[in-house]
Scaffold this motif. Structure first.
Motif, PDB file in Angstrom:
ATOM      1  N   GLU A  30      45.708 -17.347  50.668  1.00 26.01           N
ATOM      2  CA  GLU A  30      45.224 -16.320  49.754  1.00 26.01           C
ATOM      3  C   GLU A  30      43.781 -16.603  49.356  1.00 26.01           C
ATOM      4  O   GLU A  30      43.349 -17.750  49.282  1.00 26.01           O
ATOM      5  CB  GLU A  30      46.121 -16.252  48.517  1.00 26.01           C
ATOM      6  CG  GLU A  30      47.545 -15.801  48.832  1.00 26.01           C
ATOM      7  CD  GLU A  30      48.392 -15.652  47.587  1.00 26.01           C
ATOM      8  OE1 GLU A  30      47.853 -15.892  46.484  1.00 26.01           O
ATOM      9  OE2 GLU A  30      49.578 -15.308  47.706  1.00 26.01           O
ATOM     10  N   GLN A  37      48.433  -7.284  48.613  1.00 28.53           N
ATOM     11  CA  GLN A  37      47.277  -6.675  47.956  1.00 28.53           C
ATOM     12  C   GLN A  37      46.350  -5.975  48.958  1.00 28.53           C
ATOM     13  O   GLN A  37      45.574  -5.098  48.586  1.00 28.53           O
ATOM     14  CB  GLN A  37      46.487  -7.725  47.171  1.00 28.53           C
ATOM     15  CG  GLN A  37      47.153  -8.191  45.889  1.00 28.53           C
ATOM     16  CD  GLN A  37      48.357  -9.086  46.155  1.00 28.53           C
ATOM     17  OE1 GLN A  37      48.338  -9.905  47.074  1.00 28.53           O
ATOM     18  NE2 GLN A  37      49.402  -8.931  45.345  1.00 28.53           N
ATOM     19  N   ARG A  38      46.455  -6.366  50.238  1.00 33.86           N
ATOM     20  CA  ARG A  38      45.636  -5.724  51.266  1.00 33.86           C
ATOM     21  C   ARG A  38      46.539  -5.085  52.333  1.00 33.86           C
ATOM     22  O   ARG A  38      46.244  -5.136  53.515  1.00 33.86           O
ATOM     23  CB  ARG A  38      44.675  -6.745  51.889  1.00 33.86           C
ATOM     24  CG  ARG A  38      43.604  -7.236  50.926  1.00 33.86           C
ATOM     25  CD  ARG A  38      42.620  -8.173  51.601  1.00 33.86           C
ATOM     26  NE  ARG A  38      41.914  -7.528  52.708  1.00 33.86           N
ATOM     27  CZ  ARG A  38      41.031  -8.144  53.501  1.00 33.86           C
ATOM     28  NH1 ARG A  38      40.767  -9.438  53.310  1.00 33.86           N
ATOM     29  NH2 ARG A  38      40.439  -7.505  54.483  1.00 33.86           N
ATOM     30  N   ARG A  39      47.585  -4.497  51.897  1.00 34.56           N
ATOM     31  CA  ARG A  39      48.604  -3.984  52.814  1.00 34.56           C
ATOM     32  C   ARG A  39      48.111  -2.834  53.683  1.00 34.56           C
ATOM     33  O   ARG A  39      48.777  -2.461  54.651  1.00 34.56           O
ATOM     34  CB  ARG A  39      49.832  -3.531  52.033  1.00 34.56           C
ATOM     35  CG  ARG A  39      49.605  -2.335  51.113  1.00 34.56           C
ATOM     36  CD  ARG A  39      50.880  -1.956  50.373  1.00 34.56           C
ATOM     37  NE  ARG A  39      51.342  -3.058  49.545  1.00 34.56           N
ATOM     38  CZ  ARG A  39      52.597  -3.162  49.087  1.00 34.56           C
ATOM     39  NH1 ARG A  39      53.485  -2.252  49.394  1.00 34.56           N
ATOM     40  NH2 ARG A  39      52.938  -4.176  48.332  1.00 34.56           N
ATOM     41  N   SER A  94      48.785 -10.178  53.168  1.00 32.48           N
ATOM     42  CA  SER A  94      48.877 -10.120  51.711  1.00 32.48           C
ATOM     43  C   SER A  94      49.246  -8.706  51.268  1.00 32.48           C
ATOM     44  O   SER A  94      48.640  -7.731  51.736  1.00 32.48           O
ATOM     45  CB  SER A  94      47.542 -10.513  51.082  1.00 32.48           C
ATOM     46  OG  SER A  94      47.529 -10.179  49.704  1.00 32.48           O
TER      47      SER A  94
END
Length: 350
Positions: free
Chosen positions: A329, A274-276, A272
């Protein structure tokens, strides 16, 4: 066999891969490797078995399929969405890459067996080139594989079939890992081996000479993954218990080094964006860990800090080998992990 504290894979478990495609995000595969010693009646053999699972949101497993084949060293799903169903490639101990398709009944069917090297040579790793491309066109997605004779091979579509299009000597000892630069359009490959070297290869320039050779490892290089969301960022693991992050434009010096407490057999960036900055690591002798980097200084900082251990999972009692994130997700992610000598598969959240 399902156990209260995990699933017993019977053979030694070494690879886990979640499907990244659309309606199959609840599906993952676990692969095994079992050495059957030579006897007076039979030669030594390397046996393998695949288990296909469907998972619920709470991590409960439903076994969909199991099938035997030569011992499995690595597996990867293609990220391309295909109308006929997702493709899975398996690297086996008899020199082949076996391509399977997940059909509408959630069963894997073998569609091609690509013989890469003689059957006494092992295919050690593989990677699909098309993670960054959204096209459903198969014609430009290739596989790279490393083999135990020190070579790398590219397998590409030709006349409707996957064929070996290029092979070259890359390392003096086993090249444990070969991986595409996902941002290169299937042109740049990285490899690492038991010769304690990481190398880069640009297929446009030919493969006689690597674009770089990094000799600054204290043990064999075991795992490499290109960042799916940050161009020029590469995560590299080694038997020397360190995960290093590199800017691919400066591949001789890491900008971050992370001590993971055990040899790093697999690294997986979180799927994701958002959690790179989260990385999942199979730490061999020290369980499984989720590392979070600061996300700062990707250009130039060299540091032994700048990260934290977000979570660790220590329920396995043997070598931590296979691990992957679910692509579904959510506030946290389902993880599947497997260990070698105790042949156990677990699911957990991180």
């Amino acid at each position: 066999m399902a156990l209260p504290n995990g699933f017993d894979t019977e053979y030694s478990a070494d690879a886990v891969e979640f499907c990244p495609n659309g309606d199959a995000l609840d599906i993952f595969i676990c692969g095994t490797y079992q050495l059957q010693e030579e006897t007076a009646e039979r030669p030594r053999r390397r046996l393998g078995r695949c288990y296909l699972f469907e998972t619920s949101d709470d991590g409960e497993l439903a076994e969909l399929q199991r099938f035997d084949l030569p011992a499995i060293l690595d597996m990867k799903w293609s990220h391309r969405a295909r109308p006929e169903g997702p493709l899975l490639a398996i690297a086996d101990a008899e020199g082949s890459i076996r391509v399977h398709r997940l059909n509408a009944s959630e069963v894997l069917e073998e569609v091609q067996n690509v013989s890469v090297v003689p059957s006494d040579v092992l295919c050690l790793s593989l990677d699909w080139s098309g993670r960054k491309e959204s096209s459903s066109n198969d014609s430009n997605e290739s596989i790279v594989t490393s083999t135990s004779d020190g070579c790398l091979s590219v397998i590409a579509p030709e006349d409707g079939e996957m064929r070996v299009t290029e092979t070259w000597k890359a390392h003096d000892f086993e090249p444990w890992i070969a991986a595409w630069d996902y941002w290169s359009g299937g042109q740049i490959v990285y490899s690492g081996g038991d010769d304690c070297k990481m190398k880069g290869w640009d297929l446009r320039q030919g493969t006689m000479t690597p674009t770089f050779t990094n000799k600054n490892f204290e043990a064999g290089v075991t795992t490499i993954q290109s960042h799916p969301f940050e161009e020029h960022v590469l995560a590299v693991g080694s038997y020397d218990s360190t995960v290093r992050l590199f800017d691919t434009r400066k591949p001789l010096r890491p900008f971050l080094q992370m001590d993971v407490g055990g040899g790093a057999w697999r690294v997986k960036w979180h799927p994701s964006p958002q959690r790179r900055h989260d990385i999942l690591v199979a730490c061999m002798h020290d369980g499984f860990k989720v590392l979070r980097t600061s996300g700062d200084g990707y250009e130039s900082n060299l540091s032994s800090s700048g990260y934290e251990v977000l979570k660790r999972f220590d329920e396995h009692k043997s070598l931590a080998y296979g691990v992957d994130w679910s692509y579904k997700e959510g506030t946290d992610s389902l993880v599947a992990s497997c260990s070698f000598y105790d042949h156990i598969l677990h699911t957990w959240r991180a």
